[in-house]
Design an enzyme around this catalytic site. Structure first.
Site, mmCIF file in Angstrom:
data_model
loop_
_atom_site.group_PDB
_atom_site.id
_atom_site.type_symbol
_atom_site.label_atom_id
_atom_site.label_comp_id
_atom_site.label_asym_id
_atom_site.label_seq_id
_atom_site.Cartn_x
_atom_site.Cartn_y
_atom_site.Cartn_z
ATOM 1 N N LYS A 80 -36.822 -13.393 -18.305
ATOM 2 C CA LYS A 80 -37.257 -12.054 -18.726
ATOM 3 C C LYS A 80 -36.118 -11.350 -19.449
ATOM 4 O O LYS A 80 -34.962 -11.420 -19.007
ATOM 5 C CB LYS A 80 -37.693 -11.225 -17.508
ATOM 6 C CG LYS A 80 -38.088 -9.794 -17.894
ATOM 7 C CD LYS A 80 -38.868 -9.067 -16.806
ATOM 8 C CE LYS A 80 -38.025 -8.435 -15.735
ATOM 9 N NZ LYS A 80 -37.069 -7.432 -16.215
ATOM 10 N N GLU A 109 -42.577 -0.452 -17.787
ATOM 11 C CA GLU A 109 -42.005 0.292 -16.652
ATOM 12 C C GLU A 109 -41.943 1.792 -16.954
ATOM 13 O O GLU A 109 -41.392 2.212 -17.979
ATOM 14 C CB GLU A 109 -40.604 -0.256 -16.304
ATOM 15 C CG GLU A 109 -39.975 0.500 -15.131
ATOM 16 C CD GLU A 109 -38.822 -0.221 -14.454
ATOM 17 O OE1 GLU A 109 -38.481 -1.351 -14.846
ATOM 18 O OE2 GLU A 109 -38.263 0.380 -13.508
ATOM 19 N N GLU A 141 -35.032 -7.503 -21.234
ATOM 20 C CA GLU A 141 -35.338 -6.083 -21.409
ATOM 21 C C GLU A 141 -35.101 -5.716 -22.875
ATOM 22 O O GLU A 141 -34.089 -6.128 -23.452
ATOM 23 C CB GLU A 141 -34.400 -5.210 -20.553
ATOM 24 C CG GLU A 141 -34.700 -5.282 -19.075
ATOM 25 C CD GLU A 141 -33.806 -4.362 -18.237
ATOM 26 O OE1 GLU A 141 -33.144 -3.459 -18.788
ATOM 27 O OE2 GLU A 141 -33.783 -4.557 -17.009
ATOM 28 N N ASP A 181 -32.987 -8.683 -11.597
ATOM 29 C CA ASP A 181 -31.582 -8.288 -11.426
ATOM 30 C C ASP A 181 -31.491 -7.017 -10.578
ATOM 31 O O ASP A 181 -30.392 -6.556 -10.245
ATOM 32 C CB ASP A 181 -30.848 -8.161 -12.772
ATOM 33 C CG ASP A 181 -31.429 -7.079 -13.665
ATOM 34 O OD1 ASP A 181 -32.466 -6.477 -13.317
ATOM 35 O OD2 ASP A 181 -30.830 -6.846 -14.751
ATOM 36 N N SER A 182 -32.661 -6.487 -10.165
ATOM 37 C CA SER A 182 -32.673 -5.411 -9.167
ATOM 38 C C SER A 182 -32.001 -5.865 -7.886
ATOM 39 O O SER A 182 -31.670 -5.048 -7.027
ATOM 40 C CB SER A 182 -34.116 -4.967 -8.865
ATOM 41 O OG SER A 182 -34.920 -6.069 -8.496
ATOM 42 N N ASP A 191 -34.689 -13.076 -14.303
ATOM 43 C CA ASP A 191 -34.253 -11.961 -15.154
ATOM 44 C C ASP A 191 -32.924 -12.333 -15.801
ATOM 45 O O ASP A 191 -31.985 -12.762 -15.108
ATOM 46 C CB ASP A 191 -34.000 -10.750 -14.229
ATOM 47 C CG ASP A 191 -34.597 -9.476 -14.759
ATOM 48 O OD1 ASP A 191 -35.110 -9.470 -15.879
ATOM 49 O OD2 ASP A 191 -34.549 -8.486 -14.006
HETATM 50 O O1 KIV Z 1 -35.214 -6.377 -11.819
HETATM 51 C C1 KIV Z 1 -36.380 -6.121 -11.470
HETATM 52 O O2 KIV Z 1 -36.723 -6.133 -10.283
HETATM 53 C C2 KIV Z 1 -37.351 -5.819 -12.515
HETATM 54 C C3 KIV Z 1 -38.732 -5.412 -12.090
HETATM 55 C C4 KIV Z 1 -38.762 -4.089 -11.466
HETATM 56 C C5 KIV Z 1 -39.711 -5.535 -13.205
HETATM 57 O O3 KIV Z 1 -37.043 -5.895 -13.658
#
Ligand code: KIV
Length: 271
Positions: free
Chosen positions: A118, A187, A120, A49-50, A88
C-alpha cells in the site's frame, strides 16, 4: 485454528465490488493478531504502519522503517493464510522514484511474505503504482488523511473541506485507478466525496471515516477491540473492551499469586 475458506486474492475484491458485496479489512501487527483476524474471516489483513503508534508507542508513523515493517509482515504472514495480505510501505520508501518503489516493494513481497503493498498519496505516486503493476506487484492506494503527511496536512485532520479539495481528490483517485491500483483506501473524507470516488473508479474503495457508501471498511485492530488507551478517532467504533478484560485477568492472577491460590494442584507436576 485454520479456516477452510478459499484464498482471497486481489481478483476476489474486484468481483465483490462488481456484485455489490462488501468486504472487510483490519490491521494486524504480529502472528497473534493476524491469526485472530484470520479466524474472524477478514478478507484483507493490512500490516499498517500504524503499528508505530499502536504497538511501538510512537506519536506518528514517520519513524517506521522498511526493516521494521518487514519484520512485522513476516510474523503476520505466519498467522494468516487465507486473507489477502497487504504490507504498508513506510515513509519515503516509494516516493523518490518508480525504481526505488519497485526495489523496496520487492523486499516487502519477498522478505515480508506480503501479497500486495500500500502507498499513501495521489497522482504523484501514480507512476510508482504503474511501475509495480507492470512488474507484477499489486498496489493498494490511500488518499484523504495521510498519516505519513502529518506535517504538511497539519496533523491528523479530516480532508476534503478546503476550496479545490474535491476536484483534486477525484483527480487523484482517477489517476491511481488508471495506474492500476487494485483497491483504494479513503481516509477521513466527507461522505459525498467518498461516494463520488466509489461510483466513478473501477477499483473497490475501502473507507475509514469515509461513510457507508464505500465498497469496504477498514479499522485498526486495537481501536476496534478496545485494546489501546488512546482516544478513539470519531470514525472508529469499539466492538469489544479487551483492555478492561486483560487488566481484570492480570489483577486476578496477581491476587491469586499473592494469596497462595495460584499455582493450584492442577498446575503442579508430581514425580
Ligand atoms: O497504517 C494503517 O493502519 C492504515 C489504515 C488505517 C488504512 O493505513
Amino acid at each position: 485454528m485454520e479456516t477452510k475458506r478459499k484464498k482471497i486474492r486481489v481478483s476476489t475484491l474486484r468481483e465483490m465490488k462488481a456484485s455489490g458485496e462488501k468486504f472487510v479489512m483490519v490491521t494486524a501487527y504480529d502472528a497473534l493478531t493476524a491469526s485472530i483476524a484470520e479466524e474472524a474471516e477478514m478478507e484483507v489483513v493490512l500490516v499498517g504502519d500504524s503499528l508505530g503508534m499502536t504497538a511501538l508507542g510512537l506519536r506518528t508513523t514517520l519513524k517506521i522503517t522498511l526493516d521494521m515493517m518487514i519484520h512485522h509482515a513476516g510474523a503476520v504472514a505466519r498467522g494468516a493464510k487465507s486473507a489477502l495480505l497487504v504490507g504498508d510501505m513506510p515513509f519515503m520508501t516509494y516516493k523518490i522514484s518508480p525504481e526505488q518503489a519497485l526495489a523496496n516493494a520487492a523486499r516487502m513481497i519477498a522478505e515480508g511474505s506480503m501479497e500486495a503493498v500500500k502507498f499513501e498519496g495521489g497522482a504523484e505516486v501514480a507512476p510508482m503504482v504503474a511501475r509495480l503493476v507492470e512488474a507484477g506487484i499489486p498496489v493498494m492506494g490511500h488518499v484523504g488523511l495521510l498519516p505519513q503527511s502529518y506535517h504538511s496536512q497539519g496533523g491528523f485532520r479530516v480532508q476534503g473541506r478546503e476550496e479545490g479539495d474535491r476536484e483534486r481528490l477525484l483527480a487523484d483517485a482517477q489517476a491511481l485507478d488508471e495506474a492500476g491500483v487494485f483497491a483504494l483506501v479513503l481516509e477521513a473524507l466527507p461522505t459525498s466525496i467518498a461516494d463520488e470516488i466509489t461510483s466513478t473508479i473501477s477499483a473497490p474503495t475501502i473507507g475509514i471515516g469515509a461513510g457507508k457508501g464505500c465498497d469496504a471498511q477498514v479499522l485498526v485492530f486495537s481501536d476496534l477491540l478496545g485494546l489501546g488507551n488512546r482516544r478513539l478517532p470519531k470514525f472508529a467504533r469499539r466492538y469489544a473492551d479487551l483492555r478492561t478484560e486483560a487488566i481484570k485477568g492480570l489483577k486476578n492472577y496477581a491476587d491469586d499469586v499473592r494469596s497462595g491460590e495460584f499455582p493450584g494442584a492442577e498446575n503442579t507436576y508430581t514425580e
